[in-house]
Design a protein around this motif. Structure first.
Motif, PDB file in Angstrom:
ATOM      1  N   ARG A   1       0.815  -1.213   0.000  1.00 60.76           N
ATOM      2  CA  ARG A   1       0.000   0.000   0.000  1.00 60.76           C
ATOM      3  C   ARG A   1       0.854   1.270   0.000  1.00 60.76           C
ATOM      4  O   ARG A   1       0.341   2.364  -0.249  1.00 60.76           O
ATOM      5  N   ARG A   2       2.145   1.149   0.294  1.00 65.13           N
ATOM      6  CA  ARG A   2       3.005   2.329   0.263  1.00 65.13           C
ATOM      7  C   ARG A   2       3.414   2.675  -1.160  1.00 65.13           C
ATOM      8  O   ARG A   2       3.940   3.747  -1.400  1.00 65.13           O
ATOM      9  N   GLN A   3       3.202   1.758  -2.093  1.00 66.21           N
ATOM     10  CA  GLN A   3       3.635   1.969  -3.465  1.00 66.21           C
ATOM     11  C   GLN A   3       2.429   2.386  -4.312  1.00 66.21           C
ATOM     12  O   GLN A   3       1.841   1.580  -5.022  1.00 66.21           O
ATOM     13  N   ARG A   4       2.062   3.633  -4.217  1.00 70.42           N
ATOM     14  CA  ARG A   4       0.909   4.131  -4.948  1.00 70.42           C
ATOM     15  C   ARG A   4       1.329   4.489  -6.374  1.00 70.42           C
ATOM     16  O   ARG A   4       2.234   5.292  -6.576  1.00 70.42           O
ATOM     17  N   PRO A   5       0.690   3.905  -7.369  1.00 71.51           N
ATOM     18  CA  PRO A   5       1.125   4.145  -8.745  1.00 71.51           C
ATOM     19  C   PRO A   5       0.688   5.503  -9.275  1.00 71.51           C
ATOM     20  O   PRO A   5      -0.179   6.168  -8.700  1.00 71.51           O
ATOM     21  N   LEU A   6       1.317   5.894 -10.361  1.00 66.60           N
ATOM     22  CA  LEU A   6       0.911   7.066 -11.115  1.00 66.60           C
ATOM     23  C   LEU A   6       0.152   6.596 -12.347  1.00 66.60           C
ATOM     24  O   LEU A   6       0.340   5.464 -12.809  1.00 66.60           O
ATOM     25  N   VAL A   7      -0.688   7.450 -12.888  1.00 71.30           N
ATOM     26  CA  VAL A   7      -1.415   7.095 -14.105  1.00 71.30           C
ATOM     27  C   VAL A   7      -1.357   8.267 -15.082  1.00 71.30           C
ATOM     28  O   VAL A   7      -1.344   9.437 -14.668  1.00 71.30           O
ATOM     29  N   PRO A   8      -1.300   7.972 -16.378  1.00 74.94           N
ATOM     30  CA  PRO A   8      -1.343   9.050 -17.373  1.00 74.94           C
ATOM     31  C   PRO A   8      -2.703   9.736 -17.342  1.00 74.94           C
ATOM     32  O   PRO A   8      -3.738   9.086 -17.189  1.00 74.94           O
ATOM     33  N   THR A   9      -2.713  11.033 -17.482  1.00 73.87           N
ATOM     34  CA  THR A   9      -3.967  11.784 -17.513  1.00 73.87           C
ATOM     35  C   THR A   9      -4.522  11.804 -18.940  1.00 73.87           C
ATOM     36  O   THR A   9      -3.857  11.409 -19.897  1.00 73.87           O
ATOM     37  N   SER A  10      -5.751  12.298 -19.050  1.00 74.47           N
ATOM     38  CA  SER A  10      -6.337  12.433 -20.386  1.00 74.47           C
ATOM     39  C   SER A  10      -5.515  13.395 -21.241  1.00 74.47           C
ATOM     40  O   SER A  10      -5.420  13.235 -22.457  1.00 74.47           O
ATOM     41  N   ARG A  11      -4.882  14.362 -20.605  1.00 75.30           N
ATOM     42  CA  ARG A  11      -4.021  15.299 -21.345  1.00 75.30           C
ATOM     43  C   ARG A  11      -2.842  14.565 -21.970  1.00 75.30           C
ATOM     44  O   ARG A  11      -2.479  14.819 -23.118  1.00 75.30           O
ATOM     45  N   MET A  12      -2.237  13.660 -21.210  1.00 73.39           N
ATOM     46  CA  MET A  12      -1.121  12.860 -21.718  1.00 73.39           C
ATOM     47  C   MET A  12      -1.579  11.998 -22.892  1.00 73.39           C
ATOM     48  O   MET A  12      -0.914  11.924 -23.932  1.00 73.39           O
ATOM     49  N   MET A  13      -2.716  11.353 -22.755  1.00 72.54           N
ATOM     50  CA  MET A  13      -3.201  10.483 -23.819  1.00 72.54           C
ATOM     51  C   MET A  13      -3.578  11.289 -25.061  1.00 72.54           C
ATOM     52  O   MET A  13      -3.350  10.847 -26.189  1.00 72.54           O
ATOM     53  N   ASP A  14      -4.141  12.478 -24.874  1.00 76.67           N
ATOM     54  CA  ASP A  14      -4.506  13.305 -26.024  1.00 76.67           C
ATOM     55  C   ASP A  14      -3.267  13.668 -26.842  1.00 76.67           C
ATOM     56  O   ASP A  14      -3.297  13.648 -28.078  1.00 76.67           O
ATOM     57  N   VAL A  15      -2.177  14.005 -26.150  1.00 76.31           N
ATOM     58  CA  VAL A  15      -0.937  14.349 -26.851  1.00 76.31           C
ATOM     59  C   VAL A  15      -0.407  13.144 -27.618  1.00 76.31           C
ATOM     60  O   VAL A  15       0.013  13.256 -28.778  1.00 76.31           O
ATOM     61  N   GLN A  16      -0.410  11.966 -26.972  1.00 73.62           N
ATOM     62  CA  GLN A  16       0.095  10.765 -27.644  1.00 73.62           C
ATOM     63  C   GLN A  16      -0.761  10.418 -28.851  1.00 73.62           C
ATOM     64  O   GLN A  16      -0.232  10.023 -29.900  1.00 73.62           O
ATOM     65  N   ILE A  17      -2.071  10.563 -28.735  1.00 76.71           N
ATOM     66  CA  ILE A  17      -2.957  10.258 -29.862  1.00 76.71           C
ATOM     67  C   ILE A  17      -2.671  11.191 -31.038  1.00 76.71           C
ATOM     68  O   ILE A  17      -2.622  10.755 -32.194  1.00 76.71           O
TER      69      ILE A  17
END
Length: 324
Positions: free
Chosen positions: A124-140
């Protein structure tokens, strides 16, 4: 001690990629596809301060791929992207140091490209990060610029363009792309002279801006002198004029460009520069074409080929492994 199996796999990856590049470059639409692609990417990055600070040079582009790749490939504990995982991967593959990886993560969070995700796994100490919709929009947008151009040469990419906003297909594509980078695919192996630009802030973008600056009646890449408005380039890509001038001087010293007399400044792109940039686009297209085919196979329920496999066409029998 070098892992022999990995070394042989990387040599095969390079050999096959080179064969695909040769076939792509022999396609009569290759120059048109390359010009369309470079214009799309220049338009995407031009005037965007955040993109130019986070995702513009070679290391940061690979970092962006790894961020999406780790998010799409949780470990055995169900943990996706974490600072520790991406820092370790970047250090292991020689992309950047652990310290720089952590700094880029902080910058991406500040810019709104990554955010804290829900707790995952048993730790539980290892909380992940996730790409935001902004990140995905740029990649798309980036993928669309490349894949719509590649579709002129590679029919399966037309289907990928149609599916590019499907999040299921997007994760499959990024897994395929990331696994190839992890297996050793690097653009510098196929266009090493481009390192002069790829290792500088906005260097590749400045080089690409020159590629699309040819005048009426010129060809692509341009053979006639093209304008070099140093101050405008510096403003466009958020670097100093001294930075642009130093880059141009080094390119001239390496025989890539030649300064030509002009009231406002101009350069001629010499044969090594034009060839390097065409090899760079051939390598980009080859890597994407292979990833697209296996992502489509997975999406349609078929078993994708094992990585590293870049041979979507037959390899000439005379092809031999390339040295590292």
């Amino acid at each position: 001690m070098i892992d022999r199996e990995k070394a042989l796999g990387r040599a095969d990856l390079r050999r096959r990629t080179k064969a695909v590049m040769q076939e792509l470059r022999s396609n009569p639409d290759f120059l048109r596809a390359s010009e369309q692609c470079v214009r799309g990417l220049v338009k995407l990055y031009s005037g965007n301060r955040i993109l130019n600070r986070i995702l513009n040079d070679r290391g940061r582009v690979i970092f962006g791929i790894f961020a999406l790749y780790l998010d799409a490939c949780p470990d055995e504990h169900g943990v996706g992207l974490t600072v520790t995982r991406i820092a370790s991967l970047c250090q292991e593959l020689g992309v950047c140091s652990r310290g720089r990886a952590k700094a880029i993560v902080m910058l991406m969070r500040w810019a709104g490209y990554l955010e804290a995700g829900p707790e995952a796994g048993s730790n539980r100490r290892q909380r992940p990060l996730v790409p935001t919709s902004r990140m995905m929009d740029v990649q798309i947008l980036r993928w669309r610029a490349i894949l719509s151009s590649l579709a002129l040469l590679h029919p399966p990419s037309r289907k990928a363009v149609e599916l590019i906003e499907d999040p299921v297909f997007g994760k499959m594509l990024i897994r395929q792309m990331g696994s190839r980078v992890e297996a050793g695919f690097r653009l510098r192996h196929y266009a090493p002279e481009a390192n002069l630009f790829a290792e500088r802030d906005a260097g590749i973008l400045i080089a690409w801006q020159l590629l699309v600056s040819g005048g009426e009646g010129d060809v692509f890449p341009p053979e006639m002198p093209v304008p070099v408005p140093v101050a405008a380039l510096a403003r466009q890509y958020f670097v100093s004029r001294a930075h642009v001038l130093k880059l141009l001087r080094e390119a001239e010293q390496l025989g890539m460009i030649r300064r030509t007399p002009s009231a406002s400044g101009s350069v001629q792109l010499l044969a090594p520069m034009r060839e390097t940039m065409l090899n760079l686009f051939a390598a980009i297209f080859a890597g994407f074409a292979d990833a697209v085919e296996d992502a489509l196979a997975e999406y349609e329920g078929r078993q994708p080929s094992a990585v590293p496999k870049v041979d979507f066409r037959s390899v000439p029998p005379e092809a031999t492994p390339f040295s590292f």
